[in-house]
Scaffold this motif. Structure first.
Motif, mmCIF file in Angstrom:
data_model
loop_
_atom_site.group_PDB
_atom_site.id
_atom_site.type_symbol
_atom_site.label_atom_id
_atom_site.label_comp_id
_atom_site.label_asym_id
_atom_site.label_seq_id
_atom_site.Cartn_x
_atom_site.Cartn_y
_atom_site.Cartn_z
ATOM 1 N N ALA A 32 0.839 -1.195 0.000
ATOM 2 C CA ALA A 32 0.000 0.000 0.000
ATOM 3 C C ALA A 32 0.875 1.247 0.000
ATOM 4 C CB ALA A 32 -0.915 0.023 1.215
ATOM 5 N N LEU A 33 0.322 2.298 -0.571
ATOM 6 C CA LEU A 33 0.950 3.612 -0.541
ATOM 7 C C LEU A 33 0.167 4.454 0.450
ATOM 8 C CD1 LEU A 33 2.984 5.677 -1.649
ATOM 9 C CD2 LEU A 33 1.281 6.253 -3.395
ATOM 10 N N GLN A 34 0.877 5.010 1.411
ATOM 11 C CA GLN A 34 0.252 5.892 2.384
ATOM 12 C C GLN A 34 0.706 7.302 2.051
ATOM 13 O OE1 GLN A 34 1.251 5.116 6.523
ATOM 14 N NE2 GLN A 34 -0.783 4.274 6.761
ATOM 15 N N ASP A 38 -2.339 17.704 2.810
ATOM 16 C CA ASP A 38 -2.876 18.859 3.533
ATOM 17 C C ASP A 38 -4.382 19.038 3.330
ATOM 18 O OD1 ASP A 38 -2.853 19.709 0.927
ATOM 19 O OD2 ASP A 38 -1.453 21.353 1.248
ATOM 20 N N HIS A 39 -4.998 18.132 2.580
ATOM 21 C CA HIS A 39 -6.448 18.147 2.379
ATOM 22 C C HIS A 39 -6.908 16.716 2.127
ATOM 23 C CE1 HIS A 39 -4.812 18.328 -1.716
ATOM 24 N NE2 HIS A 39 -5.901 17.682 -2.069
ATOM 25 N N GLU A 40 -8.192 16.481 2.270
ATOM 26 C CA GLU A 40 -8.705 15.141 2.007
ATOM 27 C C GLU A 40 -8.563 14.840 0.520
ATOM 28 O OE1 GLU A 40 -12.537 12.260 2.748
ATOM 29 O OE2 GLU A 40 -12.626 14.324 3.466
ATOM 30 N N PRO A 41 -7.919 13.734 0.178
ATOM 31 C CA PRO A 41 -7.634 13.451 -1.234
ATOM 32 C C PRO A 41 -8.775 12.747 -1.967
ATOM 33 C CG PRO A 41 -6.535 11.856 0.143
ATOM 34 C CD PRO A 41 -7.219 12.825 1.071
ATOM 35 N N LYS A 42 -9.986 13.240 -1.823
ATOM 36 C CA LYS A 42 -11.147 12.625 -2.469
ATOM 37 C C LYS A 42 -11.016 12.602 -3.995
ATOM 38 C CE LYS A 42 -14.985 11.015 -0.804
ATOM 39 N NZ LYS A 42 -15.035 9.718 -0.154
ATOM 40 N N PRO A 43 -10.570 13.705 -4.640
ATOM 41 C CA PRO A 43 -10.399 13.642 -6.101
ATOM 42 C C PRO A 43 -9.389 12.572 -6.523
ATOM 43 C CG PRO A 43 -10.412 15.919 -5.373
ATOM 44 C CD PRO A 43 -10.357 15.065 -4.134
ATOM 45 N N LEU A 44 -8.349 12.387 -5.722
ATOM 46 C CA LEU A 44 -7.354 11.355 -6.020
ATOM 47 C C LEU A 44 -7.989 9.967 -5.947
ATOM 48 C CD1 LEU A 44 -4.347 10.619 -6.542
ATOM 49 C CD2 LEU A 44 -4.138 10.412 -4.058
ATOM 50 N N ARG A 59 -10.444 -1.287 -0.017
ATOM 51 C CA ARG A 59 -9.600 -1.211 1.186
ATOM 52 C C ARG A 59 -8.986 0.170 1.380
ATOM 53 N NH1 ARG A 59 -5.493 -5.772 1.848
ATOM 54 N NH2 ARG A 59 -4.553 -4.510 0.244
ATOM 55 N N TYR A 60 -9.374 1.135 0.567
ATOM 56 C CA TYR A 60 -8.901 2.517 0.709
ATOM 57 C C TYR A 60 -9.354 3.064 2.059
ATOM 58 C CZ TYR A 60 -8.895 7.600 -0.004
ATOM 59 O OH TYR A 60 -8.702 8.951 0.135
ATOM 60 N N GLU A 61 -8.457 3.782 2.722
ATOM 61 C CA GLU A 61 -8.791 4.409 4.001
ATOM 62 C C GLU A 61 -8.243 5.825 4.019
ATOM 63 O OE1 GLU A 61 -7.064 2.076 7.106
ATOM 64 O OE2 GLU A 61 -8.341 0.344 6.707
ATOM 65 N N VAL A 62 -8.943 6.702 4.720
ATOM 66 C CA VAL A 62 -8.432 8.058 4.930
ATOM 67 C C VAL A 62 -8.748 8.458 6.363
ATOM 68 C CG1 VAL A 62 -10.482 9.258 4.063
ATOM 69 C CG2 VAL A 62 -8.267 10.390 3.988
ATOM 70 N N GLU A 63 -7.782 9.099 6.997
ATOM 71 C CA GLU A 63 -7.927 9.519 8.387
ATOM 72 C C GLU A 63 -7.481 10.973 8.513
ATOM 73 O OE1 GLU A 63 -5.471 8.722 12.528
ATOM 74 O OE2 GLU A 63 -5.363 7.242 10.932
ATOM 75 N N ARG A 64 -8.323 11.772 9.146
ATOM 76 C CA ARG A 64 -7.946 13.161 9.413
ATOM 77 C C ARG A 64 -7.181 13.171 10.733
ATOM 78 N NH1 ARG A 64 -11.394 18.530 8.805
ATOM 79 N NH2 ARG A 64 -9.732 19.954 9.341
ATOM 80 N N ARG A 65 -5.964 13.679 10.690
ATOM 81 C CA ARG A 65 -5.126 13.675 11.882
ATOM 82 C C ARG A 65 -5.098 15.026 12.579
ATOM 83 N NH1 ARG A 65 -0.034 9.800 11.186
ATOM 84 N NH2 ARG A 65 -1.218 7.891 11.513
ATOM 85 N N LEU A 71 -4.180 11.397 6.336
ATOM 86 C CA LEU A 71 -3.399 10.219 6.015
ATOM 87 C C LEU A 71 -4.299 9.278 5.211
ATOM 88 C CD1 LEU A 71 -0.721 8.687 6.474
ATOM 89 C CD2 LEU A 71 -1.811 7.638 8.454
ATOM 90 N N ALA A 72 -3.926 9.033 3.968
ATOM 91 C CA ALA A 72 -4.719 8.166 3.095
ATOM 92 C C ALA A 72 -3.889 6.937 2.725
ATOM 93 C CB ALA A 72 -5.132 8.900 1.826
ATOM 94 N N THR A 73 -4.537 5.781 2.738
ATOM 95 C CA THR A 73 -3.890 4.529 2.380
ATOM 96 C C THR A 73 -4.494 4.018 1.090
ATOM 97 O OG1 THR A 73 -3.533 4.029 4.721
ATOM 98 C CG2 THR A 73 -3.330 2.205 3.169
ATOM 99 N N LEU A 74 -3.629 3.851 0.080
ATOM 100 C CA LEU A 74 -4.052 3.380 -1.239
ATOM 101 C C LEU A 74 -3.460 1.976 -1.438
ATOM 102 C CD1 LEU A 74 -3.391 6.634 -1.416
ATOM 103 C CD2 LEU A 74 -4.116 6.266 -3.758
ATOM 104 N N PRO A 75 -4.257 0.929 -1.216
ATOM 105 C CA PRO A 75 -3.764 -0.436 -1.365
ATOM 106 C C PRO A 75 -3.718 -0.868 -2.838
ATOM 107 C CG PRO A 75 -5.807 -0.360 -0.095
ATOM 108 C CD PRO A 75 -5.597 0.972 -0.693
ATOM 109 N N LYS A 76 -2.765 -1.747 -3.101
ATOM 110 C CA LYS A 76 -2.622 -2.299 -4.459
ATOM 111 C C LYS A 76 -3.060 -3.757 -4.455
ATOM 112 C CE LYS A 76 0.579 -2.244 -8.309
ATOM 113 N NZ LYS A 76 1.894 -1.740 -8.759
ATOM 114 N N LYS A 77 -3.910 -4.108 -5.429
ATOM 115 C CA LYS A 77 -4.378 -5.509 -5.545
ATOM 116 C C LYS A 77 -3.215 -6.413 -5.877
ATOM 117 C CE LYS A 77 -8.880 -4.237 -7.357
ATOM 118 N NZ LYS A 77 -9.755 -4.289 -8.501
#
Length: 77
Positions: A32-34, A38-44, A59-65, A71-77
């Motif tokens: 995964a790429l974390q 500085d903003h919620e990466p919804k467009p990404l 399995r994508y996750e995003v957490e506002r810290r 912090l967004a986690t982009l998992p790879k299949k």
């Protein structure tokens, strides 16, 4: 799951998505790429969901810290 972290807060906005795509491409399946942003990466998220076949959107996750830190986690299949 092995994770690579990329802090984008000091990266100019036009350079962010290319950096993210390059880092994601270098991952192995199951990793995964974390990203720290500085903003919620919804467009990404929508961009990856539409364009990157190996992106595991379920399995994508995003957490506002805090203010200006996501912090967004982009998992790879």
């Amino acid at each position: 799951m092995p994770t690579t972290t990329l802090d984008l807060r000091d990266v100019p906005p036009p350079e962010r998505h290319p950096k993210i795509h390059d880092a994601f491409e270098n991952l192995e399946s199951g990793e995964a790429l974390q990203i720290v942003n500085d903003h919620e990466p919804k467009p990404l998220f929508y961009e990856f969901q539409a364009e990157v076949e190996s992106f595991d959107a379920d399995r994508y996750e995003v957490e506002r810290r805090g203010d200006g830190e996501f912090l967004a986690t982009l998992p790879k299949k």
